[in-house]
Design an enzyme around this catalytic site. Structure first.
Site, PDB file in Angstrom:
ATOM      1  N   GLU A 245       0.831  -1.205   0.000  1.00 30.21           N
ATOM      2  CA  GLU A 245       0.000   0.000   0.000  1.00 30.21           C
ATOM      3  C   GLU A 245       0.867   1.256   0.000  1.00 30.21           C
ATOM      4  OE1 GLU A 245      -3.060   0.647  -0.548  1.00 30.21           O
ATOM      5  OE2 GLU A 245      -2.711   2.738  -0.038  1.00 30.21           O
ATOM      6  N   ASN A 374      13.052   9.249   9.675  1.00 27.26           N
ATOM      7  CA  ASN A 374      13.943   9.721   8.610  1.00 27.26           C
ATOM      8  C   ASN A 374      15.386   9.258   8.789  1.00 27.26           C
ATOM      9  OD1 ASN A 374      11.749  10.915   7.488  1.00 27.26           O
ATOM     10  ND2 ASN A 374      12.509  13.018   7.575  1.00 27.26           N
TER      11      ASN A 374
HETATM   12  C1  LIG Z   1       1.783   9.787  12.525  1.00 29.97           C
HETATM   13  C2  LIG Z   1       2.169   8.429  13.012  1.00 29.97           C
HETATM   14  C3  LIG Z   1       1.279   7.387  12.903  1.00 29.97           C
HETATM   15  C4  LIG Z   1       1.618   6.118  13.381  1.00 29.97           C
HETATM   16  N1  LIG Z   1       0.683   5.127  13.326  1.00 29.97           N
HETATM   17  C5  LIG Z   1       1.005   3.889  13.775  1.00 29.97           C
HETATM   18  C6  LIG Z   1       0.031   2.830  13.776  1.00 29.97           C
HETATM   19  O1  LIG Z   1      -1.128   3.044  13.406  1.00 29.97           O
HETATM   20  N2  LIG Z   1       0.397   1.626  14.214  1.00 29.97           N
HETATM   21  C7  LIG Z   1       1.654   1.348  14.637  1.00 29.97           C
HETATM   22  O2  LIG Z   1       1.925   0.195  14.972  1.00 29.97           O
HETATM   23  N3  LIG Z   1       2.601   2.336  14.716  1.00 29.97           N
HETATM   24  C8  LIG Z   1       2.292   3.579  14.295  1.00 29.97           C
HETATM   25  N4  LIG Z   1       3.224   4.600  14.372  1.00 29.97           N
HETATM   26  C9  LIG Z   1       4.493   4.329  15.022  1.00 29.97           C
HETATM   27  C10 LIG Z   1       5.691   4.361  14.102  1.00 29.97           C
HETATM   28  O3  LIG Z   1       5.765   3.218  13.312  1.00 29.97           O
HETATM   29  C11 LIG Z   1       6.908   4.524  15.018  1.00 29.97           C
HETATM   30  O4  LIG Z   1       6.797   5.790  15.653  1.00 29.97           O
HETATM   31  C12 LIG Z   1       8.199   4.473  14.256  1.00 29.97           C
HETATM   32  O5  LIG Z   1       8.426   3.168  13.803  1.00 29.97           O
HETATM   33  C13 LIG Z   1       9.376   4.933  15.132  1.00 29.97           C
HETATM   34  O6  LIG Z   1       9.428   4.179  16.297  1.00 29.97           O
HETATM   35  P1  LIG Z   1       9.501   4.850  17.745  1.00 29.97           P
HETATM   36  O7  LIG Z   1       8.420   5.895  17.842  1.00 29.97           O
HETATM   37  O8  LIG Z   1       9.506   3.750  18.742  1.00 29.97           O
HETATM   38  O9  LIG Z   1      10.861   5.629  17.766  1.00 29.97           O
HETATM   39  P2  LIG Z   1      12.318   4.990  17.945  1.00 29.97           P
HETATM   40  O10 LIG Z   1      12.471   3.842  17.012  1.00 29.97           O
HETATM   41  O11 LIG Z   1      12.561   4.759  19.386  1.00 29.97           O
HETATM   42  O12 LIG Z   1      13.192   6.193  17.432  1.00 29.97           O
HETATM   43  C14 LIG Z   1      13.451   7.334  18.235  1.00 29.97           C
HETATM   44  C15 LIG Z   1      14.487   8.181  17.525  1.00 29.97           C
HETATM   45  O13 LIG Z   1      15.683   7.424  17.374  1.00 29.97           O
HETATM   46  C16 LIG Z   1      16.059   7.364  16.009  1.00 29.97           C
HETATM   47  N5  LIG Z   1      16.601   6.032  15.693  1.00 29.97           N
HETATM   48  C17 LIG Z   1      16.077   4.836  16.020  1.00 29.97           C
HETATM   49  N6  LIG Z   1      16.849   3.851  15.515  1.00 29.97           N
HETATM   50  C18 LIG Z   1      17.858   4.441  14.851  1.00 29.97           C
HETATM   51  C19 LIG Z   1      18.962   3.949  14.101  1.00 29.97           C
HETATM   52  N7  LIG Z   1      19.147   2.646  13.937  1.00 29.97           N
HETATM   53  N8  LIG Z   1      19.787   4.872  13.535  1.00 29.97           N
HETATM   54  C20 LIG Z   1      19.611   6.204  13.687  1.00 29.97           C
HETATM   55  N9  LIG Z   1      18.566   6.730  14.395  1.00 29.97           N
HETATM   56  C21 LIG Z   1      17.722   5.856  14.964  1.00 29.97           C
HETATM   57  C22 LIG Z   1      14.803   7.588  15.212  1.00 29.97           C
HETATM   58  O14 LIG Z   1      15.057   8.113  13.935  1.00 29.97           O
HETATM   59  C23 LIG Z   1      14.062   8.589  16.097  1.00 29.97           C
HETATM   60  O15 LIG Z   1      14.501   9.883  15.835  1.00 29.97           O
HETATM   61  C24 LIG Z   1       2.888   5.877  13.947  1.00 29.97           C
HETATM   62  C25 LIG Z   1       3.788   6.949  14.072  1.00 29.97           C
HETATM   63  C26 LIG Z   1       3.436   8.207  13.639  1.00 29.97           C
HETATM   64  C27 LIG Z   1       4.408   9.330  13.839  1.00 29.97           C
END
Ligand SMILES: Cc1cc2nc3c(=O)[nH]c(=O)nc-3n(C[C@H](O)[C@H](O)[C@H](O)COP(=O)(O)OP(=O)(O)OC[C@H]3O[C@@H](n4cnc5c(N)ncnc54)[C@H](O)[C@@H]3O)c2cc1C
Length: 393
Positions: A245, A374
């Site tokens: 998708e 990103n």
């Molecule tokens: C608008 C929106 C809608 C969403 N809807 C859903 C949904 O419906 N269902 C669902 O399951 N999830 C959903 N999400 C969750 C989304 O998939 C996660 O927020 C995303 O995968 C990032 O994970 P986290 O929030 O745990 O951040 P983390 O993975 O903990 O990241 C935190 C920070 O660390 C950085 N980081 C992490 N790993 C690395 C790396 N290896 N190298 C460099 N930097 C790194 C990231 O870039 C970020 O800046 C949604 C998120 C948003 C913002």
């Protein structure tokens, strides 16, 4: 690569545009992928059904499940673009993802049960993937599903579940085997959101709205026939459906152009003393306008390469990174141009466009995280497209 419109596709576009103008319910008031208010949901269910009935959603599904003969991927892009242009609601929730998984991996019984209910919008779906300790590192998820007779018993917590408060079914990933590699031992399920033990708690965000939820799963029983794909094969199921998708990619350019028009209207109206005769102001707008054109071309190019199946590993990540950064720059400018009036928020009678820019400013950072953060996408580009050494994880 083909960027010029084809007459057949332009005819389809006009038809979709007219349909939206005639039938769409009241449009979206805010930027972003937002959840509607509960009171808006019945009208949205009727609208989603109407879009399916007209063949504008689910068009590329197999014909026996309601798809249209001769459907082309471009049709899906056009529908997404026209919904974005009209600022109309599209399908809410994770049904497109779930449909991708069902069509590819579902049993006949699951297809017969769930697909018509997606088309009629009796079932709204949410995506239960992310957890407090597993977002970018999704494979590290720890919600567990334990086999108990003809049911799995699920315990754990999900978070950031967009539209979870409205969903009837959850597309859930849970760990069924913890003994091997992280990616192995994950299973996908269709979870009845009304099952005992499911608690959905909306999260109020900085914007004031509650688009996301925490979902707590405490001894939730899921019948074994609600496993999507094979047991322990959920990683493959989830990846395939995430790839399925991506019709929104071209809609981003449409959204940016319509925001650019609003930005110019704001500037021309002299909101907060904004002065278009000031060369510095003109330069700031010009810079963002140039970025919008580049982001739009990038989205169109990626769309074209997806249609022709010539896409490479950098395409989708780069288009998403560029879009989210241009969007952020644009909304920051939109608020900044309003001077002190930029502090007025939705509900303040003197706020320009009822505080749309201020809300979009607060929301825009979400786009730099959603659909892959990103930073992580840039690593993908570095490793897979530029061949740089792999990050140690
Ligand atoms: C608008 C929106 C809608 C969403 N809807 C859903 C949904 O419906 N269902 C669902 O399951 N999830 C959903 N999400 C969750 C989304 O998939 C996660 O927020 C995303 O995968 C990032 O994970 P986290 O929030 O745990 O951040 P983390 O993975 O903990 O990241 C935190 C920070 O660390 C950085 N980081 C992490 N790993 C690395 C790396 N290896 N190298 C460099 N930097 C790194 C990231 O870039 C970020 O800046 C949604 C998120 C948003 C913002």
């Amino acid at each position: 690569m083909r960027l010029e419109p084809e007459p057949e596709l332009e005819r389809f576009r006009s038809e979709v545009r007219a349909f939206i103008a005639k039938h769409a319910p009241a449009g979206r008031r805010h930027a972003g992928v937002r959840a509607p208010e509960a009171a808006e949901v019945p009208a949205l269910r009727a609208w989603i059904k109407r879009l399916y009935d007209a063949g504008y959603l689910g068009r590329s599904w197999s014909v026996e499940h309601g798809g249209r003969p001769g459907a082309r991927p471009e049709h899906g892009y056009i529908v997404a673009e026209e919904l974005a242009r009209a600022r109309a609601w599209g399908e809410i929730g994770a049904a497109p993802l779930a449909a991708g998984a069902l069509l590819r991996f579902g049993t006949e019984e699951q297809k017969r049960h769930f697909l018509p209910r997606i088309r009629s919008a009796e079932d709204l779906w949410c995506q239960l993937f992310s957890e407090p300790g597993a977002g970018s590192d999704l494979a590290g998820l720890s919600t567990r599903a334990r086999l108990d007779g003809d049911h799995y018993v699920v315990d754990g917590q999900k978070v950031w579940t967009t539209n979870g408060q409205h969903a009837d079914v959850g597309y859930l990933l849970a760990r069924t085997d913890g003994s091997g590699a992280k990616q192995a031992g994950i299973t996908a399920f269709a979870l009845d959101m009304t099952a005992p033990g499911v608690v959905v708690r909306p999260l109020r965000e900085i914007t004031g709205s509650a688009d996301f939820n925490e979902v707590f799963l405490d001894g939730v029983r899921i019948p074994v026939d609600r496993v999507l794909g094979g047991v322990d094969d959920g990683w493959r199921v989830a990846n395939a459906s995430l790839g399925h998708e991506r019709s929104g990619v071209g809609a981003r350019g449409v959204e940016l152009f319509s925001q650019l028009e609003d930005l110019l209207a704001l500037a021309r109206a002299g909101v907060g003393g904004c002065d278009l005769a000031d060369p510095a102001t003109r330069q700031r707008i010009g810079r963002v306008a140039a970025q919008v054109h580049v982001a739009d071309k990038m989205s169109k190019m990626v769309q074209s390469r997806m249609v022709n199946e010539t896409e490479d590993a950098a395409d989708a990540p780069l288009a998403k990174v560029l879009y989210s950064e241009v969007n952020l720059a644009m909304v920051e400018l939109g608020v900044s141009l309003q001077g002190v009036d930029g502090l007025r928020v939705e509900g303040d009678a003197q706020a320009w466009a009822d505080g749309w820019w201020q809300d979009a400013f607060m929301y825009a950072r979400a786009y730099t995280i959603a659909g892959g953060a990103n930073e992580v996408l840039k690593t993908i580009v570095a490793e897979r497209a530029l061949g740089m050494p792999k990050e140690k994880r």
